[in-house]
Write a protein that holds these residues in place. Structure first.
Motif, PDB file in Angstrom:
ATOM      1  N   ARG A  50      23.388  39.716 -28.373  1.00 56.09           N
ATOM      2  CA  ARG A  50      23.103  39.838 -26.796  1.00 56.09           C
ATOM      3  C   ARG A  50      23.962  41.545 -26.458  1.00 56.09           C
ATOM      4  O   ARG A  50      23.363  42.326 -25.910  1.00 56.09           O
ATOM      5  CB  ARG A  50      23.044  38.808 -26.370  1.00 56.09           C
ATOM      6  N   LEU A  51      25.143  41.687 -26.481  1.00 50.69           N
ATOM      7  CA  LEU A  51      26.175  42.896 -26.485  1.00 50.69           C
ATOM      8  C   LEU A  51      25.243  43.765 -26.938  1.00 50.69           C
ATOM      9  O   LEU A  51      25.128  44.949 -25.766  1.00 50.69           O
ATOM     10  CB  LEU A  51      26.778  42.982 -26.632  1.00 50.69           C
ATOM     11  N   ILE A  52      24.900  44.422 -27.681  1.00 49.01           N
ATOM     12  CA  ILE A  52      23.884  45.446 -28.152  1.00 49.01           C
ATOM     13  C   ILE A  52      22.669  45.650 -28.276  1.00 49.01           C
ATOM     14  O   ILE A  52      22.542  47.276 -27.548  1.00 49.01           O
ATOM     15  CB  ILE A  52      23.995  45.278 -30.351  1.00 49.01           C
ATOM     16  N   THR A  53      22.084  44.728 -27.380  1.00 50.58           N
ATOM     17  CA  THR A  53      20.478  44.580 -26.996  1.00 50.58           C
ATOM     18  C   THR A  53      21.275  44.888 -25.192  1.00 50.58           C
ATOM     19  O   THR A  53      20.343  45.725 -24.885  1.00 50.58           O
ATOM     20  CB  THR A  53      20.421  43.338 -26.700  1.00 50.58           C
ATOM     21  N   THR A  81      27.698  54.498 -27.564  1.00 52.65           N
ATOM     22  CA  THR A  81      27.084  56.409 -28.044  1.00 52.65           C
ATOM     23  C   THR A  81      26.760  55.784 -29.376  1.00 52.65           C
ATOM     24  O   THR A  81      25.999  56.600 -30.139  1.00 52.65           O
ATOM     25  CB  THR A  81      28.351  57.238 -28.087  1.00 52.65           C
ATOM     26  N   GLU A  82      27.815  54.925 -29.914  1.00 51.08           N
ATOM     27  CA  GLU A  82      27.400  55.441 -31.554  1.00 51.08           C
ATOM     28  C   GLU A  82      26.200  54.531 -32.077  1.00 51.08           C
ATOM     29  O   GLU A  82      25.417  54.338 -32.939  1.00 51.08           O
ATOM     30  CB  GLU A  82      28.585  55.461 -32.495  1.00 51.08           C
ATOM     31  N   ILE A  83      26.769  53.123 -31.653  1.00 50.34           N
ATOM     32  CA  ILE A  83      25.926  51.760 -31.443  1.00 50.34           C
ATOM     33  C   ILE A  83      24.740  51.149 -32.151  1.00 50.34           C
ATOM     34  O   ILE A  83      23.659  51.176 -32.617  1.00 50.34           O
ATOM     35  CB  ILE A  83      27.304  50.467 -32.131  1.00 50.34           C
ATOM     36  N   ALA A  84      24.973  51.837 -30.629  1.00 51.80           N
ATOM     37  CA  ALA A  84      23.440  51.569 -30.040  1.00 51.80           C
ATOM     38  C   ALA A  84      22.649  52.338 -30.887  1.00 51.80           C
ATOM     39  O   ALA A  84      21.114  52.268 -30.714  1.00 51.80           O
ATOM     40  CB  ALA A  84      23.375  51.793 -28.290  1.00 51.80           C
ATOM     41  N   GLU A  85      22.788  53.627 -30.839  1.00 53.62           N
ATOM     42  CA  GLU A  85      21.798  54.757 -31.618  1.00 53.62           C
ATOM     43  C   GLU A  85      22.019  54.507 -32.959  1.00 53.62           C
ATOM     44  O   GLU A  85      20.239  55.094 -33.276  1.00 53.62           O
ATOM     45  CB  GLU A  85      21.960  55.963 -31.833  1.00 53.62           C
ATOM     46  N   GLN A  86      22.302  54.073 -33.813  1.00 60.03           N
ATOM     47  CA  GLN A  86      21.881  53.535 -35.106  1.00 60.03           C
ATOM     48  C   GLN A  86      21.227  52.127 -34.608  1.00 60.03           C
ATOM     49  O   GLN A  86      20.240  51.995 -35.505  1.00 60.03           O
ATOM     50  CB  GLN A  86      23.438  52.817 -36.238  1.00 60.03           C
ATOM     51  N   MET A  87      21.480  51.519 -33.919  1.00 59.98           N
ATOM     52  CA  MET A  87      20.130  49.637 -33.879  1.00 59.98           C
ATOM     53  C   MET A  87      19.225  50.357 -32.745  1.00 59.98           C
ATOM     54  O   MET A  87      18.074  49.384 -33.016  1.00 59.98           O
ATOM     55  CB  MET A  87      21.686  49.287 -32.738  1.00 59.98           C
ATOM     56  N   ASN A  88      18.529  51.587 -32.402  1.00 62.19           N
ATOM     57  CA  ASN A  88      17.647  52.131 -31.631  1.00 62.19           C
ATOM     58  C   ASN A  88      16.428  51.594 -31.564  1.00 62.19           C
ATOM     59  O   ASN A  88      15.731  51.375 -31.452  1.00 62.19           O
ATOM     60  CB  ASN A  88      17.859  53.649 -31.543  1.00 62.19           C
ATOM     61  N   GLN A  89      16.004  51.948 -33.642  1.00 64.36           N
ATOM     62  CA  GLN A  89      14.782  51.632 -34.260  1.00 64.36           C
ATOM     63  C   GLN A  89      14.614  50.209 -34.208  1.00 64.36           C
ATOM     64  O   GLN A  89      13.311  48.979 -34.930  1.00 64.36           O
ATOM     65  CB  GLN A  89      14.550  52.395 -35.150  1.00 64.36           C
ATOM     66  N   ARG A  90      15.664  49.059 -34.586  1.00 61.20           N
ATOM     67  CA  ARG A  90      15.622  47.760 -34.993  1.00 61.20           C
ATOM     68  C   ARG A  90      15.555  46.777 -33.819  1.00 61.20           C
ATOM     69  O   ARG A  90      15.473  46.903 -32.486  1.00 61.20           O
ATOM     70  CB  ARG A  90      17.182  47.426 -35.066  1.00 61.20           C
ATOM     71  N   GLU A  91      14.824  46.240 -33.759  1.00 58.21           N
ATOM     72  CA  GLU A  91      14.121  45.418 -32.437  1.00 58.21           C
ATOM     73  C   GLU A  91      14.768  43.672 -32.725  1.00 58.21           C
ATOM     74  O   GLU A  91      15.315  42.821 -31.664  1.00 58.21           O
ATOM     75  CB  GLU A  91      13.177  44.512 -32.855  1.00 58.21           C
ATOM     76  N   GLY A  92      16.094  43.965 -33.028  1.00 56.58           N
ATOM     77  CA  GLY A  92      16.681  42.496 -33.846  1.00 56.58           C
ATOM     78  C   GLY A  92      17.189  42.170 -34.792  1.00 56.58           C
ATOM     79  O   GLY A  92      17.297  43.442 -36.148  1.00 56.58           O
ATOM     80  N   GLY A  93      18.109  41.237 -35.320  1.00 51.71           N
ATOM     81  CA  GLY A  93      18.907  41.211 -36.352  1.00 51.71           C
ATOM     82  C   GLY A  93      20.348  42.312 -36.926  1.00 51.71           C
ATOM     83  O   GLY A  93      19.963  42.600 -37.680  1.00 51.71           O
ATOM     84  N   SER A 114      29.092  41.138 -39.833  1.00 48.53           N
ATOM     85  CA  SER A 114      29.083  42.783 -40.264  1.00 48.53           C
ATOM     86  C   SER A 114      27.968  43.029 -39.339  1.00 48.53           C
ATOM     87  O   SER A 114      26.901  42.632 -39.278  1.00 48.53           O
ATOM     88  CB  SER A 114      29.601  43.494 -41.507  1.00 48.53           C
ATOM     89  N   LEU A 115      27.823  44.450 -39.319  1.00 41.86           N
ATOM     90  CA  LEU A 115      26.803  45.346 -38.277  1.00 41.86           C
ATOM     91  C   LEU A 115      25.981  45.636 -39.656  1.00 41.86           C
ATOM     92  O   LEU A 115      26.733  45.945 -40.444  1.00 41.86           O
ATOM     93  CB  LEU A 115      27.069  46.192 -37.065  1.00 41.86           C
ATOM     94  N   VAL A 116      24.881  45.333 -38.855  1.00 45.13           N
ATOM     95  CA  VAL A 116      23.649  46.087 -40.383  1.00 45.13           C
ATOM     96  C   VAL A 116      23.065  47.245 -39.417  1.00 45.13           C
ATOM     97  O   VAL A 116      22.477  47.826 -38.782  1.00 45.13           O
ATOM     98  CB  VAL A 116      22.059  45.569 -39.810  1.00 45.13           C
ATOM     99  N   THR A 117      23.797  48.243 -40.299  1.00 41.11           N
ATOM    100  CA  THR A 117      23.467  49.943 -40.399  1.00 41.11           C
ATOM    101  C   THR A 117      22.405  50.770 -41.784  1.00 41.11           C
ATOM    102  O   THR A 117      22.392  51.864 -41.092  1.00 41.11           O
ATOM    103  CB  THR A 117      24.764  51.348 -40.478  1.00 41.11           C
TER     104      THR A 117
END
Length: 152
Positions: A50-53, A81-93, A114-117
């Motif tokens: 939820r925080l990443i969203t 800045t960093e994590i949200a940019e990595q997860m930008n294309q990912r819709e969940g998970g 762990s975070l999925v990168t």
């Protein structure tokens, strides 16, 4: 924050559980991976996702919502800045839980969260390669049958 389950909490009180999950989320975003017990990892996953969203939204309101949970401004900055940019294309998970060997002292089930990168397109490339392999496998018997027909 997900709705607490009925019954016993992970810690002694709901407030302590909320603070413990906030500390684990801070460590997860700071380090990228943490080792904890399996029940704690399962309770942390919805909060972290939820925080990443919120971080993907990127506006001031979302930043303030995240600051309610994570009190460290440098970690919030890294999240937005960093994590949200990595997860930008990912819709969940955004997180992954991997079970590991039990803890030696009390045999508690442990897990690595762990975070999925990895980029999302890698999975689509694997699917396309598999489809191409099945097409080649389907065409090979047909080509052999055509060659046998020509030989006769």
């Amino acid at each position: 924050m997900p709705t607490p389950k009925k019954g016993a909490r992970l810690a002694s009180s709901p407030a302590h559980e909320r603070l413990m999950l906030a500390n684990m989320a801070t460590s997860l975003f700071q380090n990228g991976t943490i080792v904890t017990t399996l029940p704690k990892a399962k309770r942390l996953r919805p909060l972290a996702e939820r925080l990443i969203t919120f971080a993907k939204r990127g506006d001031l309101s979302a930043r303030r919502r995240v600051m309610r949970v994570i009190r460290d401004k440098s970690v919030v900055h890294k999240l937005f800045t960093e994590i949200a940019e990595q997860m930008n294309q990912r819709e969940g998970g955004y997180t992954r839980i991997i079970k590991i060997a039990p803890r030696k002292g009390d045999s508690a089930a442990q897990a690595v969260i762990s975070l999925v990168t990895e980029p999302v397109s890698a999975k689509q490339a694997v699917v396309k390669e598999a489809e191409a392999a099945t097409k080649v496998a389907d065409e090979a018997p047909a080509a052999e049958a055509a060659e046998e027909a020509k030989a006769e």
